[in-house]
Design a protein around this motif. Sequence first.
Motif, mmCIF file in Angstrom:
data_model
loop_
_atom_site.group_PDB
_atom_site.id
_atom_site.type_symbol
_atom_site.label_atom_id
_atom_site.label_comp_id
_atom_site.label_asym_id
_atom_site.label_seq_id
_atom_site.Cartn_x
_atom_site.Cartn_y
_atom_site.Cartn_z
ATOM 1 N N ASP A 97 -5.751 112.046 -56.294
ATOM 2 C CA ASP A 97 -5.910 111.816 -54.856
ATOM 3 C C ASP A 97 -6.845 110.648 -54.592
ATOM 4 O OD1 ASP A 97 -4.413 114.254 -54.000
ATOM 5 O OD2 ASP A 97 -6.017 115.216 -55.150
ATOM 6 N N VAL A 98 -7.729 110.373 -55.537
ATOM 7 C CA VAL A 98 -8.691 109.276 -55.436
ATOM 8 C C VAL A 98 -8.768 108.616 -56.804
ATOM 9 C CG1 VAL A 98 -11.102 108.647 -54.964
ATOM 10 C CG2 VAL A 98 -10.045 110.529 -53.695
ATOM 11 N N ILE A 99 -8.712 107.292 -56.815
ATOM 12 C CA ILE A 99 -8.876 106.528 -58.056
ATOM 13 C C ILE A 99 -10.112 105.666 -57.863
ATOM 14 C CG2 ILE A 99 -7.858 104.833 -59.631
ATOM 15 C CD1 ILE A 99 -5.076 105.920 -58.724
ATOM 16 N N GLU A 100 -11.173 106.004 -58.608
ATOM 17 C CA GLU A 100 -12.474 105.355 -58.420
ATOM 18 C C GLU A 100 -12.668 104.163 -59.352
ATOM 19 O OE1 GLU A 100 -15.791 107.999 -58.561
ATOM 20 O OE2 GLU A 100 -14.809 109.513 -57.320
ATOM 21 N N THR A 101 -11.632 103.741 -60.000
ATOM 22 C CA THR A 101 -11.827 102.812 -61.105
ATOM 23 C C THR A 101 -10.983 101.550 -60.982
ATOM 24 O OG1 THR A 101 -10.206 104.130 -62.277
ATOM 25 C CG2 THR A 101 -12.501 104.608 -62.726
ATOM 26 N N VAL A 102 -10.859 101.019 -59.811
ATOM 27 C CA VAL A 102 -10.103 99.773 -59.645
ATOM 28 C C VAL A 102 -11.094 98.637 -59.909
ATOM 29 C CG1 VAL A 102 -8.656 98.399 -58.123
ATOM 30 C CG2 VAL A 102 -8.610 100.897 -57.960
ATOM 31 N N ASP A 103 -11.047 98.128 -61.133
ATOM 32 C CA ASP A 103 -12.053 97.157 -61.554
ATOM 33 C C ASP A 103 -11.487 95.791 -61.924
ATOM 34 O OD1 ASP A 103 -10.761 97.986 -63.852
ATOM 35 O OD2 ASP A 103 -12.597 98.333 -65.004
ATOM 36 N N ARG A 104 -10.155 95.656 -61.851
ATOM 37 C CA ARG A 104 -9.548 94.358 -62.160
ATOM 38 C C ARG A 104 -8.305 94.150 -61.296
ATOM 39 N NH1 ARG A 104 -9.575 97.479 -66.375
ATOM 40 N NH2 ARG A 104 -7.515 97.592 -67.253
ATOM 41 N N GLU A 105 -7.988 92.903 -61.112
ATOM 42 C CA GLU A 105 -6.834 92.547 -60.290
ATOM 43 C C GLU A 105 -5.536 93.123 -60.864
ATOM 44 O OE1 GLU A 105 -4.635 88.547 -58.576
ATOM 45 O OE2 GLU A 105 -6.689 88.392 -59.329
ATOM 46 N N LYS A 106 -5.399 93.129 -62.184
ATOM 47 C CA LYS A 106 -4.188 93.657 -62.816
ATOM 48 C C LYS A 106 -3.993 95.139 -62.471
ATOM 49 C CE LYS A 106 -1.833 94.227 -67.223
ATOM 50 N NZ LYS A 106 -1.856 94.015 -68.666
ATOM 51 N N ILE A 107 -5.058 95.920 -62.497
ATOM 52 C CA ILE A 107 -4.979 97.347 -62.142
ATOM 53 C C ILE A 107 -4.591 97.486 -60.679
ATOM 54 C CG2 ILE A 107 -6.338 99.469 -61.820
ATOM 55 C CD1 ILE A 107 -5.636 98.901 -64.736
ATOM 56 N N ALA A 108 -5.202 96.697 -59.814
ATOM 57 C CA ALA A 108 -4.882 96.754 -58.380
ATOM 58 C C ALA A 108 -3.404 96.459 -58.149
ATOM 59 C CB ALA A 108 -5.753 95.779 -57.603
ATOM 60 N N ALA A 109 -2.866 95.457 -58.845
ATOM 61 C CA ALA A 109 -1.457 95.095 -58.683
ATOM 62 C C ALA A 109 -0.539 96.217 -59.175
ATOM 63 C CB ALA A 109 -1.161 93.801 -59.429
ATOM 64 N N GLU A 110 -0.850 96.806 -60.322
ATOM 65 C CA GLU A 110 -0.034 97.909 -60.851
ATOM 66 C C GLU A 110 -0.089 99.118 -59.922
ATOM 67 O OE1 GLU A 110 2.116 98.025 -63.417
ATOM 68 O OE2 GLU A 110 1.730 95.897 -63.698
ATOM 69 N N LEU A 111 -1.275 99.423 -59.412
ATOM 70 C CA LEU A 111 -1.399 100.542 -58.480
ATOM 71 C C LEU A 111 -0.609 100.282 -57.206
ATOM 72 C CD1 LEU A 111 -5.176 101.402 -58.963
ATOM 73 C CD2 LEU A 111 -3.217 102.827 -59.623
ATOM 74 N N ALA A 112 -0.671 99.066 -56.702
ATOM 75 C CA ALA A 112 0.084 98.721 -55.486
ATOM 76 C C ALA A 112 1.579 98.916 -55.700
ATOM 77 C CB ALA A 112 -0.226 97.284 -55.074
ATOM 78 N N LYS A 113 2.091 98.508 -56.866
ATOM 79 C CA LYS A 113 3.516 98.703 -57.170
ATOM 80 C C LYS A 113 3.872 100.183 -57.188
ATOM 81 C CE LYS A 113 3.665 95.581 -60.712
ATOM 82 N NZ LYS A 113 4.172 95.046 -61.972
ATOM 83 N N GLU A 114 3.046 100.974 -57.847
ATOM 84 C CA GLU A 114 3.329 102.407 -57.967
ATOM 85 C C GLU A 114 3.179 103.137 -56.635
ATOM 86 O OE1 GLU A 114 4.796 104.158 -60.228
ATOM 87 O OE2 GLU A 114 4.961 102.375 -61.463
ATOM 88 N N ILE A 115 2.226 102.748 -55.843
ATOM 89 C CA ILE A 115 2.051 103.349 -54.517
ATOM 90 C C ILE A 115 3.291 103.093 -53.672
ATOM 91 C CG2 ILE A 115 0.748 103.097 -52.362
ATOM 92 C CD1 ILE A 115 -1.777 102.764 -54.194
ATOM 93 N N ALA A 116 3.809 101.883 -53.738
ATOM 94 C CA ALA A 116 5.030 101.559 -52.991
ATOM 95 C C ALA A 116 6.228 102.352 -53.512
ATOM 96 C CB ALA A 116 5.302 100.055 -53.068
ATOM 97 N N LYS A 117 6.359 102.469 -54.827
ATOM 98 C CA LYS A 117 7.487 103.208 -55.424
ATOM 99 C C LYS A 117 7.432 104.692 -55.100
ATOM 100 C CE LYS A 117 8.192 100.486 -59.637
ATOM 101 N NZ LYS A 117 8.030 100.517 -61.107
ATOM 102 N N GLN A 118 6.250 105.279 -55.215
ATOM 103 C CA GLN A 118 6.114 106.727 -55.106
ATOM 104 C C GLN A 118 5.885 107.211 -53.670
ATOM 105 O OE1 GLN A 118 3.451 108.574 -57.969
ATOM 106 N NE2 GLN A 118 3.806 106.912 -59.427
ATOM 107 N N GLY A 119 5.489 106.319 -52.793
ATOM 108 C CA GLY A 119 5.201 106.742 -51.429
ATOM 109 C C GLY A 119 3.949 107.598 -51.324
ATOM 110 N N ARG A 120 3.124 107.559 -52.332
ATOM 111 C CA ARG A 120 1.827 108.250 -52.321
ATOM 112 C C ARG A 120 0.746 107.212 -52.108
ATOM 113 N NH1 ARG A 120 -1.105 111.086 -55.764
ATOM 114 N NH2 ARG A 120 -1.512 112.793 -54.376
ATOM 115 N N ALA A 121 -0.311 107.600 -51.452
ATOM 116 C CA ALA A 121 -1.384 106.647 -51.193
ATOM 117 C C ALA A 121 -2.738 107.264 -51.527
ATOM 118 C CB ALA A 121 -1.347 106.181 -49.745
ATOM 119 N N PRO A 122 -3.065 107.333 -52.824
ATOM 120 C CA PRO A 122 -4.406 107.826 -53.152
ATOM 121 C C PRO A 122 -5.461 106.852 -52.617
ATOM 122 C CG PRO A 122 -3.344 106.888 -55.086
ATOM 123 C CD PRO A 122 -2.326 106.903 -53.998
#
Length: 130
Positions: A97-122
């Motif tokens: 429900d919460v991801i406290e570890t967004v520490d690099r641009e690559k992680i942010a980009a991967e999370l953004a892709k998955e959030i869009a695919k899954q329709g979940r917004a942690p």
Amino acid sequence: MGDAVQQFFAVKAKIAAAEREAGREAGAVILVAVSKTFDAADIGPVIEAGQRVFGENRVQEAQAKWPDLKDAFPDIELHLIGPLQSNKAREAVALFDVIETVDREKIAAELAKEIAKQGRAPKLYVQGNT
């Protein structure tokens, strides 16, 4: 009452005292109970005692124990508190429900892709080094 439950109540009492001392409203501080290395059977009594926010630092470990617990207790809020590898973004978005570890641009980009695919917004906490 088990040791974990006794420790939980002791920590909650210390938090309540600190809130009063600081002039903060009761319940203003949220305890994130770190459940890494504990199995579901050990966590259950703490959930039954009222704890609802938990932190895990490994996606695979969390996948092994939290889906059933979250089904049984839908008001649980699960935080990823450890480093996230980009190849685990799909699983992290699905479970946490919460991801406290967004520490690099690559992680942010991967999370953004998955959030869009899954329709979940942690909720995402971005780490900034100063």
